[in-house]
Scaffold this active site. Sequence first.
Site, PDB file in Angstrom:
ATOM      1  N   ASP A   1       0.835  -1.194   0.000  1.00  0.00           N
ATOM      2  CA  ASP A   1       0.000   0.000   0.000  1.00  0.00           C
ATOM      3  C   ASP A   1       0.870   1.244   0.000  1.00  0.00           C
ATOM      4  O   ASP A   1       1.982   1.246   0.547  1.00  0.00           O
ATOM      5  CB  ASP A   1      -0.897   0.035   1.248  1.00  0.00           C
ATOM      6  CG  ASP A   1      -1.931  -1.071   1.258  1.00  0.00           C
ATOM      7  OD1 ASP A   1      -2.185  -1.652   0.190  1.00  0.00           O
ATOM      8  OD2 ASP A   1      -2.480  -1.347   2.345  1.00  0.00           O
ATOM      9  N   LYS A   2       0.353   2.306  -0.570  1.00  0.00           N
ATOM     10  CA  LYS A   2       1.084   3.567  -0.647  1.00  0.00           C
ATOM     11  C   LYS A   2       1.585   4.014   0.723  1.00  0.00           C
ATOM     12  O   LYS A   2       2.727   4.441   0.877  1.00  0.00           O
ATOM     13  CB  LYS A   2       0.185   4.647  -1.256  1.00  0.00           C
ATOM     14  CG  LYS A   2       0.810   6.021  -1.332  1.00  0.00           C
ATOM     15  CD  LYS A   2      -0.178   7.034  -1.906  1.00  0.00           C
ATOM     16  CE  LYS A   2       0.406   8.430  -1.919  1.00  0.00           C
ATOM     17  NZ  LYS A   2      -0.552   9.444  -2.434  1.00  0.00           N
TER      18      LYS A   2
END
Length: 244
Positions: free
Chosen positions: A61-62
């Site tokens: 995930d970012k």
Amino acid sequence: MKKKLYEILYEDKDILIVNKSAGLLVGTDRWDSEAPRLDNMLEELYKDKEETKIYPVHRLDKETSGLIIYALNAEAHKILNADFQNRKIEKIYHAVSAGIPQEENFKTEAKLRIDGDKMHRTVIDEKKGKESLTEFSLLKKFSRFCLLEARPITGRTHQIRAHLKHLGLPILCDNLYGSGEPIYISALKKNWRGDKYEERPIISRLALHAYSLKFFHPISKEKIEISASYPKDMAGLINQLSKI
């Protein structure tokens, strides 16, 4: 000084292991096509070398920091993809969560359905969800928080985040599965005497870090064990929680 967005921890002619900062995308994003991406940065780095193709084999995930593997040729890519699918690669994450688990070692097999609500979250769905398994261990207990080790056996989108929410242990600063509120020293220490208008949060992003990887090299078959130390914000959070 400009913040360093990634660090290469392992590199040979077949694979690349990178420690990425939180806030950096690892690939294409349907919401922000202009955002900086790790794969683009690596391709730019490798454009003058023999290897010009960066092959992704898994995602982060970012807002998650930590380790991610890339293949540097088609053969390594094929083998690593198969190893991920066959659960031959051990991924360990560390998370700081709200609440304290009742047991030191626990797991959940709650089935997960991705993009399951109007916020595009992964949701628990025992009828339509996919088989999912995450194992957890309690590493440290704080007053009302804890440091957890998470071992996702399956690889569903947002698996750790959704499973911890389901268990009543949402990850701190998770804006999808928790309150998303930043953590301030003033909220942790009763006798804090600083200026609340000048105070900066200890951490304001998802307190989740891809801590270690264990696997066999796709070509040489050498065993690789690698870990990435906590970034400053997460290390600072753990340090402050240890004092209360």
